[in-house]
Design a protein around this motif. Sequence first.
Motif, PDB file in Angstrom:
ATOM      1  N   TYR A  97      11.138 -38.724  20.635  1.00  0.00           N
ATOM      2  CA  TYR A  97      10.766 -39.652  19.927  1.00  0.00           C
ATOM      3  C   TYR A  97      11.143 -39.440  18.370  1.00  0.00           C
ATOM      4  N   HIS A  98      12.108 -38.558  18.191  1.00  0.00           N
ATOM      5  CA  HIS A  98      12.591 -38.299  17.098  1.00  0.00           C
ATOM      6  C   HIS A  98      11.858 -38.098  15.808  1.00  0.00           C
ATOM      7  N   LEU A  99      10.484 -37.430  16.143  1.00  0.00           N
ATOM      8  CA  LEU A  99       9.389 -37.241  15.098  1.00  0.00           C
ATOM      9  C   LEU A  99      10.201 -36.304  14.008  1.00  0.00           C
ATOM     10  N   THR A 100       9.792 -36.589  12.632  1.00  0.00           N
ATOM     11  CA  THR A 100      10.221 -35.463  11.646  1.00  0.00           C
ATOM     12  C   THR A 100       9.319 -34.354  12.043  1.00  0.00           C
ATOM     13  N   ARG A 101       9.601 -33.166  11.264  1.00  0.00           N
ATOM     14  CA  ARG A 101       8.812 -31.909  11.476  1.00  0.00           C
ATOM     15  C   ARG A 101       7.293 -32.154  11.007  1.00  0.00           C
ATOM     16  N   THR A 102       7.306 -33.125   9.847  1.00  0.00           N
ATOM     17  CA  THR A 102       5.763 -33.113   9.291  1.00  0.00           C
ATOM     18  C   THR A 102       5.142 -33.934  10.146  1.00  0.00           C
ATOM     19  N   GLU A 103       5.705 -34.964  11.007  1.00  0.00           N
ATOM     20  CA  GLU A 103       4.915 -35.769  11.953  1.00  0.00           C
ATOM     21  C   GLU A 103       4.568 -35.092  13.194  1.00  0.00           C
ATOM     22  N   SER A 104       5.571 -34.055  13.765  1.00  0.00           N
ATOM     23  CA  SER A 104       5.515 -33.328  14.636  1.00  0.00           C
ATOM     24  C   SER A 104       4.134 -32.133  14.525  1.00  0.00           C
ATOM     25  N   GLU A 105       3.844 -31.945  13.373  1.00  0.00           N
ATOM     26  CA  GLU A 105       2.971 -30.873  12.735  1.00  0.00           C
ATOM     27  C   GLU A 105       1.670 -31.684  12.926  1.00  0.00           C
ATOM     28  N   GLU A 106       1.637 -32.791  12.205  1.00  0.00           N
ATOM     29  CA  GLU A 106       0.479 -33.720  12.417  1.00  0.00           C
ATOM     30  C   GLU A 106       0.039 -34.097  13.692  1.00  0.00           C
ATOM     31  N   LEU A 107       1.155 -34.296  14.588  1.00  0.00           N
ATOM     32  CA  LEU A 107       0.527 -34.520  16.106  1.00  0.00           C
ATOM     33  C   LEU A 107      -0.072 -33.544  16.622  1.00  0.00           C
ATOM     34  N   ARG A 108       0.592 -32.105  16.491  1.00  0.00           N
ATOM     35  CA  ARG A 108       0.084 -30.965  16.831  1.00  0.00           C
ATOM     36  C   ARG A 108      -1.331 -30.772  16.555  1.00  0.00           C
ATOM     37  N   ASN A 109      -1.716 -31.000  15.121  1.00  0.00           N
ATOM     38  CA  ASN A 109      -3.051 -30.721  14.686  1.00  0.00           C
ATOM     39  C   ASN A 109      -3.652 -31.770  15.086  1.00  0.00           C
ATOM     40  N   VAL A 110      -3.459 -32.986  15.197  1.00  0.00           N
ATOM     41  CA  VAL A 110      -4.424 -33.913  15.823  1.00  0.00           C
ATOM     42  C   VAL A 110      -4.709 -33.567  17.466  1.00  0.00           C
ATOM     43  N   ALA A 111      -3.620 -33.394  18.019  1.00  0.00           N
ATOM     44  CA  ALA A 111      -3.768 -33.027  19.457  1.00  0.00           C
ATOM     45  C   ALA A 111      -4.827 -31.911  19.906  1.00  0.00           C
ATOM     46  N   LYS A 112      -5.061 -30.941  18.922  1.00  0.00           N
ATOM     47  CA  LYS A 112      -5.939 -29.914  19.017  1.00  0.00           C
ATOM     48  C   LYS A 112      -7.422 -30.450  19.280  1.00  0.00           C
ATOM     49  N   LYS A 113      -7.654 -31.505  18.585  1.00  0.00           N
ATOM     50  CA  LYS A 113      -9.145 -32.250  18.483  1.00  0.00           C
ATOM     51  C   LYS A 113      -9.298 -33.159  19.801  1.00  0.00           C
ATOM     52  N   ILE A 114      -8.029 -33.443  20.600  1.00  0.00           N
ATOM     53  CA  ILE A 114      -8.215 -34.557  21.582  1.00  0.00           C
ATOM     54  C   ILE A 114      -8.382 -33.543  22.951  1.00  0.00           C
ATOM     55  N   SER A 115      -9.559 -34.020  23.569  1.00  0.00           N
ATOM     56  CA  SER A 115     -10.173 -33.203  24.850  1.00  0.00           C
ATOM     57  C   SER A 115      -8.849 -33.395  26.083  1.00  0.00           C
ATOM     58  N   ILE A 116      -8.980 -32.274  26.659  1.00  0.00           N
ATOM     59  CA  ILE A 116      -8.289 -32.087  27.748  1.00  0.00           C
ATOM     60  C   ILE A 116      -9.361 -31.951  28.949  1.00  0.00           C
ATOM     61  N   LEU A 117      -9.209 -33.256  29.725  1.00  0.00           N
ATOM     62  CA  LEU A 117     -10.254 -33.389  30.860  1.00  0.00           C
ATOM     63  C   LEU A 117      -9.734 -32.966  32.251  1.00  0.00           C
ATOM     64  N   THR A 118     -10.460 -32.285  33.007  1.00  0.00           N
ATOM     65  CA  THR A 118     -10.142 -31.835  34.402  1.00  0.00           C
ATOM     66  C   THR A 118     -10.252 -33.158  35.389  1.00  0.00           C
ATOM     67  N   GLY A 119      -9.559 -33.073  36.641  1.00  0.00           N
ATOM     68  CA  GLY A 119      -9.882 -34.022  37.470  1.00  0.00           C
ATOM     69  C   GLY A 119     -11.170 -34.450  37.693  1.00  0.00           C
ATOM     70  N   GLU A 120     -12.278 -33.462  37.924  1.00  0.00           N
ATOM     71  CA  GLU A 120     -13.475 -33.707  38.266  1.00  0.00           C
ATOM     72  C   GLU A 120     -14.320 -34.601  37.070  1.00  0.00           C
ATOM     73  N   LYS A 121     -13.721 -34.158  35.803  1.00  0.00           N
ATOM     74  CA  LYS A 121     -14.439 -34.607  34.658  1.00  0.00           C
ATOM     75  C   LYS A 121     -14.076 -36.205  34.533  1.00  0.00           C
ATOM     76  N   ILE A 122     -12.922 -36.318  34.918  1.00  0.00           N
ATOM     77  CA  ILE A 122     -12.294 -37.702  34.753  1.00  0.00           C
ATOM     78  C   ILE A 122     -13.218 -38.627  35.802  1.00  0.00           C
ATOM     79  N   LYS A 123     -13.189 -38.140  37.188  1.00  0.00           N
ATOM     80  CA  LYS A 123     -14.086 -38.860  38.147  1.00  0.00           C
ATOM     81  C   LYS A 123     -15.333 -38.881  37.659  1.00  0.00           C
ATOM     82  N   SER A 124     -16.135 -37.958  37.233  1.00  0.00           N
ATOM     83  CA  SER A 124     -17.484 -38.306  36.538  1.00  0.00           C
ATOM     84  C   SER A 124     -17.464 -39.198  35.547  1.00  0.00           C
ATOM     85  N   PHE A 125     -16.798 -39.251  34.489  1.00  0.00           N
ATOM     86  CA  PHE A 125     -16.719 -40.238  33.701  1.00  0.00           C
ATOM     87  C   PHE A 125     -16.452 -41.687  33.999  1.00  0.00           C
TER      88      PHE A 125
END
Length: 394
Positions: free
Chosen positions: A106-134
């Motif tokens: 997506y041709h992100l600048t390095r600053t945008e890439s770092e911002e995305l990485r920092n935000v992604a650390k806060k985003i939950s990674i859900l297992t298949g079981e948790k997705i089914k539960s929610f």
Amino acid sequence: METSTIISTTIKLHYITDLNSYVLDEKGSYLYSQELVQLPMFIEETRDAAFGTLSKMRGDQVYILHNEWDLQFFGYALHYNGMKFCILLGPFYEKAPDFFKVSREYHLTRTESEELRNVAKKISILTGEKIKSFTSVLQQFRSLMDETVPVAIDYTINHERNVSQSSNEEINQHDLVELRYKIEKDFLRAVEMGNKKQALQLINSNNLLFSFAERFPNQPIRRLKNNLIVLNTLLRTAARRGQVASILVHRISEDYALKIEKVDRLGKLYQIEDQMIGDYCDLVHSHSLKQYSIIIQKVIEHVTSYYDQQLNIENLAVQNDVNVSHLSRKFKQETGYTITGFQQMLRINQAKFLLETENLTIEEISWMVGYDDPSYFTRVFKKETGMTPTQFRK
């Protein structure tokens, strides 16, 4: 009435899932939003696109919406009393994203890439079981609505209190507030000067500053987290007053905001308090720009913010109304570095940090700190540190 019930039910889901939660009406207007994770502006439109998709879906059914950034959302369209509402929970990941691939694609600048990485650390990674539960919980949205009842609060006041006792309490409360502000002022000044010893003494010897036990009396972890969030804000302000580059203050602030939310033990939260004070003081002590002239402060701010991008020293000179040779000579005189040498130092320091803390390839780190050629990056890194990046990591 139906709107407040839908919002109350969505709040329940927010606390169950720990995901961002939104409610929109049929016109696409926000009725409620609660965000634990603030998406960068360049991908915020993906959330709005998810709403647009959901608004066209059949009601009373749960959907999982995907987008090109590998972000996913739970969606639920609801017809209620002749109106349509859209409930969205997310974003979340099903697996850790490949940031290098996404940034290049997506041709992100390095600053945008770092911002995305920092935000992604806060985003939950859900297992298949948790997705089914929610998904199962969201399917019960109407049932949860039926169980949502107003909370009755008794505001009865005892009017028989002794008047003189009330006056004394007001005086004591006034003294307490004054003392808190006095401690706060001294504390922030210590941080602003980078005086870690004094700052820690003030916060440790006087529990009055942040020991508001009357708030959330039965939720000690939530109370301490709230206090730490306030403390993080105060420390961020003090560091900026200490003339630390804004990008450095932003990074440490974001890092601690994430740590505070992740920890769920009192002992660890108290440790974070001392670490956070110490780290902010160290940041001011080592990175304050106070000793530099105004022009050099501006140049350092710029280079620190855009260390991963190509420098145009001619533009920097024009912006500061000086010629290139004067700016270069003055920068070298005050910092001991050439402007490009200072940038290279920042790049290598960031590369060291990523090598120590992230499981990234050398190619990815090279690109993130501003080098398009990994081989050239390796040569520069070895020249500056005496080791190749691989040796440094080991």
